[in-house]
Design an enzyme around this catalytic site. Structure first.
Site, PDB file in Angstrom:
ATOM      1  N   CYS A   6       0.826  -1.210   0.000  1.00 11.27           N
ATOM      2  CA  CYS A   6       0.000   0.000   0.000  1.00 11.27           C
ATOM      3  C   CYS A   6       0.862   1.263   0.000  1.00 11.27           C
ATOM      4  O   CYS A   6       1.672   1.475   0.901  1.00 11.27           O
ATOM      5  CB  CYS A   6      -0.923  -0.013   1.211  1.00 11.27           C
ATOM      6  SG  CYS A   6      -1.850   1.505   1.398  1.00 11.27           S
ATOM      7  N   CYS A   9       0.367   3.406   3.195  1.00 10.37           N
ATOM      8  CA  CYS A   9       1.049   2.794   4.351  1.00 10.37           C
ATOM      9  C   CYS A   9       2.546   3.086   4.273  1.00 10.37           C
ATOM     10  O   CYS A   9       3.183   3.373   5.301  1.00 10.37           O
ATOM     11  CB  CYS A   9       0.817   1.288   4.391  1.00 10.37           C
ATOM     12  SG  CYS A   9      -0.773   0.773   5.068  1.00 10.37           S
ATOM     13  N   ASP A  32      -0.988  16.334  -1.235  1.00  9.54           N
ATOM     14  CA  ASP A  32      -1.248  15.536  -2.434  1.00  9.54           C
ATOM     15  C   ASP A  32      -0.198  15.865  -3.492  1.00  9.54           C
ATOM     16  O   ASP A  32       0.163  17.027  -3.697  1.00  9.54           O
ATOM     17  CB  ASP A  32      -2.661  15.830  -2.968  1.00  9.54           C
ATOM     18  CG  ASP A  32      -3.136  14.765  -3.937  1.00  9.54           C
ATOM     19  OD1 ASP A  32      -4.067  14.014  -3.580  1.00  9.54           O
ATOM     20  OD2 ASP A  32      -2.584  14.688  -5.058  1.00  9.54           O
ATOM     21  N   HIS A  48      -4.346   0.461   8.228  1.00  7.09           N
ATOM     22  CA  HIS A  48      -4.769   0.217   6.843  1.00  7.09           C
ATOM     23  C   HIS A  48      -6.253  -0.149   6.800  1.00  7.09           C
ATOM     24  O   HIS A  48      -6.653  -1.198   7.298  1.00  7.09           O
ATOM     25  CB  HIS A  48      -3.940  -0.894   6.201  1.00  7.09           C
ATOM     26  CG  HIS A  48      -4.301  -1.140   4.771  1.00  7.09           C
ATOM     27  ND1 HIS A  48      -3.803  -0.370   3.743  1.00  7.09           N
ATOM     28  CD2 HIS A  48      -5.150  -2.022   4.206  1.00  7.09           C
ATOM     29  CE1 HIS A  48      -4.314  -0.795   2.589  1.00  7.09           C
ATOM     30  NE2 HIS A  48      -5.129  -1.796   2.851  1.00  7.09           N
ATOM     31  N   ASN A  88     -13.384   9.400  -1.669  1.00  2.00           N
ATOM     32  CA  ASN A  88     -13.917   8.620  -2.777  1.00  2.00           C
ATOM     33  C   ASN A  88     -13.969   7.155  -2.374  1.00  2.00           C
ATOM     34  O   ASN A  88     -12.997   6.631  -1.812  1.00  2.00           O
ATOM     35  CB  ASN A  88     -13.040   8.801  -4.018  1.00  2.00           C
ATOM     36  CG  ASN A  88     -13.078  10.236  -4.534  1.00  2.00           C
ATOM     37  OD1 ASN A  88     -14.143  10.844  -4.625  1.00  2.00           O
ATOM     38  ND2 ASN A  88     -11.916  10.788  -4.861  1.00  2.00           N
ATOM     39  N   GLY A  94     -14.069   7.154  -8.396  1.00  2.00           N
ATOM     40  CA  GLY A  94     -12.717   7.505  -8.824  1.00  2.00           C
ATOM     41  C   GLY A  94     -11.650   7.212  -7.791  1.00  2.00           C
ATOM     42  O   GLY A  94     -10.543   7.752  -7.876  1.00  2.00           O
ATOM     43  N   HIS A  99      -6.369   2.943   0.355  1.00  2.00           N
ATOM     44  CA  HIS A  99      -6.161   3.176   1.789  1.00  2.00           C
ATOM     45  C   HIS A  99      -6.998   4.416   2.090  1.00  2.00           C
ATOM     46  O   HIS A  99      -6.787   5.464   1.459  1.00  2.00           O
ATOM     47  CB  HIS A  99      -4.665   3.397   2.088  1.00  2.00           C
ATOM     48  CG  HIS A  99      -4.342   3.620   3.529  1.00  2.00           C
ATOM     49  ND1 HIS A  99      -3.378   2.892   4.212  1.00  2.00           N
ATOM     50  CD2 HIS A  99      -4.829   4.506   4.433  1.00  2.00           C
ATOM     51  CE1 HIS A  99      -3.300   3.319   5.463  1.00  2.00           C
ATOM     52  NE2 HIS A  99      -4.175   4.315   5.619  1.00  2.00           N
ATOM     53  N   HIS A 101      -8.604   7.704   2.759  1.00  2.00           N
ATOM     54  CA  HIS A 101      -8.022   9.040   2.861  1.00  2.00           C
ATOM     55  C   HIS A 101      -9.102  10.074   2.658  1.00  2.00           C
ATOM     56  O   HIS A 101     -10.021   9.892   1.864  1.00  2.00           O
ATOM     57  CB  HIS A 101      -6.885   9.245   1.848  1.00  2.00           C
ATOM     58  CG  HIS A 101      -7.240   8.891   0.440  1.00  2.00           C
ATOM     59  ND1 HIS A 101      -7.307   7.583  -0.002  1.00  2.00           N
ATOM     60  CD2 HIS A 101      -7.560   9.665  -0.626  1.00  2.00           C
ATOM     61  CE1 HIS A 101      -7.656   7.571  -1.284  1.00  2.00           C
ATOM     62  NE2 HIS A 101      -7.818   8.824  -1.693  1.00  2.00           N
ATOM     63  N   HIS A 103      -9.570  13.878   1.443  1.00  2.00           N
ATOM     64  CA  HIS A 103      -8.953  15.014   0.761  1.00  2.00           C
ATOM     65  C   HIS A 103      -9.417  16.287   1.473  1.00  2.00           C
ATOM     66  O   HIS A 103     -10.626  16.506   1.629  1.00  2.00           O
ATOM     67  CB  HIS A 103      -9.436  15.111  -0.691  1.00  2.00           C
ATOM     68  CG  HIS A 103      -9.116  13.936  -1.555  1.00  2.00           C
ATOM     69  ND1 HIS A 103      -8.133  13.973  -2.521  1.00  2.00           N
ATOM     70  CD2 HIS A 103      -9.664  12.691  -1.638  1.00  2.00           C
ATOM     71  CE1 HIS A 103      -8.100  12.806  -3.166  1.00  2.00           C
ATOM     72  NE2 HIS A 103      -9.013  12.014  -2.652  1.00  2.00           N
TER      73      HIS A 103
HETATM   74  P1  5GP Z   1      -8.315   9.021  -4.778  1.00  2.00           P
HETATM   75  O1  5GP Z   1      -8.347   9.107  -6.285  1.00  2.00           O
HETATM   76  O2  5GP Z   1      -8.039   7.601  -4.347  1.00  2.00           O
HETATM   77  O3  5GP Z   1      -9.495   9.629  -4.092  1.00  2.00           O
HETATM   78  O4  5GP Z   1      -7.106   9.932  -4.325  1.00  2.00           O
HETATM   79  C1  5GP Z   1      -5.771   9.529  -4.400  1.00  2.00           C
HETATM   80  C2  5GP Z   1      -4.926  10.768  -4.346  1.00  2.00           C
HETATM   81  O5  5GP Z   1      -3.601  10.368  -4.073  1.00  2.00           O
HETATM   82  C3  5GP Z   1      -4.906  11.585  -5.633  1.00  2.00           C
HETATM   83  O6  5GP Z   1      -5.358  12.903  -5.398  1.00  2.00           O
HETATM   84  C4  5GP Z   1      -3.434  11.535  -6.060  1.00  2.00           C
HETATM   85  O7  5GP Z   1      -2.981  12.751  -6.620  1.00  2.00           O
HETATM   86  C5  5GP Z   1      -2.728  11.226  -4.757  1.00  2.00           C
HETATM   87  N1  5GP Z   1      -1.470  10.502  -4.908  1.00  2.00           N
HETATM   88  C6  5GP Z   1      -1.236   9.436  -5.724  1.00  2.00           C
HETATM   89  N2  5GP Z   1       0.033   9.008  -5.577  1.00  2.00           N
HETATM   90  C7  5GP Z   1       0.598   9.827  -4.640  1.00  2.00           C
HETATM   91  C8  5GP Z   1       1.917   9.871  -4.062  1.00  2.00           C
HETATM   92  O8  5GP Z   1       2.810   9.073  -4.373  1.00  2.00           O
HETATM   93  N3  5GP Z   1       2.145  10.836  -3.133  1.00  2.00           N
HETATM   94  C9  5GP Z   1       1.171  11.728  -2.772  1.00  2.00           C
HETATM   95  N4  5GP Z   1       1.524  12.655  -1.859  1.00  2.00           N
HETATM   96  N5  5GP Z   1      -0.066  11.710  -3.294  1.00  2.00           N
HETATM   97  C10 5GP Z   1      -0.357  10.768  -4.216  1.00  2.00           C
HETATM   98 ZN    ZN Z   2      -2.467   1.203   3.584  1.00  2.00          ZN
END
Ligand code: 5GP
Ligand code: ZN
Length: 115
Positions: A6, A9, A32, A48, A88, A94, A99, A101, A103
């Site tokens: 992950c 993680c 992000d 996790h 999300n 999307g 894991h 999170h 935003h």
């Molecule tokens: P999701 O699409 O799952 O709601 O959000 C995942 C978020 O993780 C996205 O906004 C993406 O830009 C961010 N993200 C993806 N890979 C990384 C990374 O390696 N480091 C950081 N800091 N953010 C990441």
């Molecule tokens: Zn995780």
């Protein structure tokens, strides 16, 4: 996605580089990598959990602390005009990292509904 593979993680464990802005035993927050606004911070439980679909009332204390962190960080980034908290769940929404999170996005005005 298993815990061992992950991305978040690994960021929380500092095995992968991340711009960490807060960490405790329970919660980690980092900026992000592809920000959707002047402020875009991801706030995660250190534990996790794949998504909000797994949450139950037993997670209340953890989530309470997590939202305190979200709101403190909004204050630190000066988001006096408001901010958005998004999580999300699943492919249709999307979700791309499995894991949980939240935003924290702010620093600009936003439209509703989201795309
Ligand atoms: P999701 O699409 O799952 O709601 O959000 C995942 C978020 O993780 C996205 O906004 C993406 O830009 C961010 N993200 C993806 N890979 C990384 C990374 O390696 N480091 C950081 N800091 N953010 C990441
Ligand atoms: Zn995780």
């Amino acid at each position: 996605m298993s815990q061992a593979n992950c991305l978040f993680c690994k960021i929380a464990a500092r095995e992968i580089e991340g711009d960490i802005v807060f960490e405790s035993a329970t919660v980690v927050a980092f900026r992000d990598i592809n920000p959707a606004g002047p402020t875009h911070i991801l706030v995660i439980p250190r534990r996790h959990v794949e998504s909000a679909a797994e949450l139950t009332r037993g997670d209340g204390d953890e989530l309470g602390e997590l939202f305190e962190v979200v709101n403190d960080l909004a204050g630190k980034d000066g988001l006096t005009g408001g901010y958005r908290i998004v999580t999300n769940v699943g492919d249709d929404a999307g979700q791309s990292v499995w894991h949980l999170h939240f935003h924290l996005i702010g620093g600009r005005s936003m439209a509703w509904p989201p795309g």
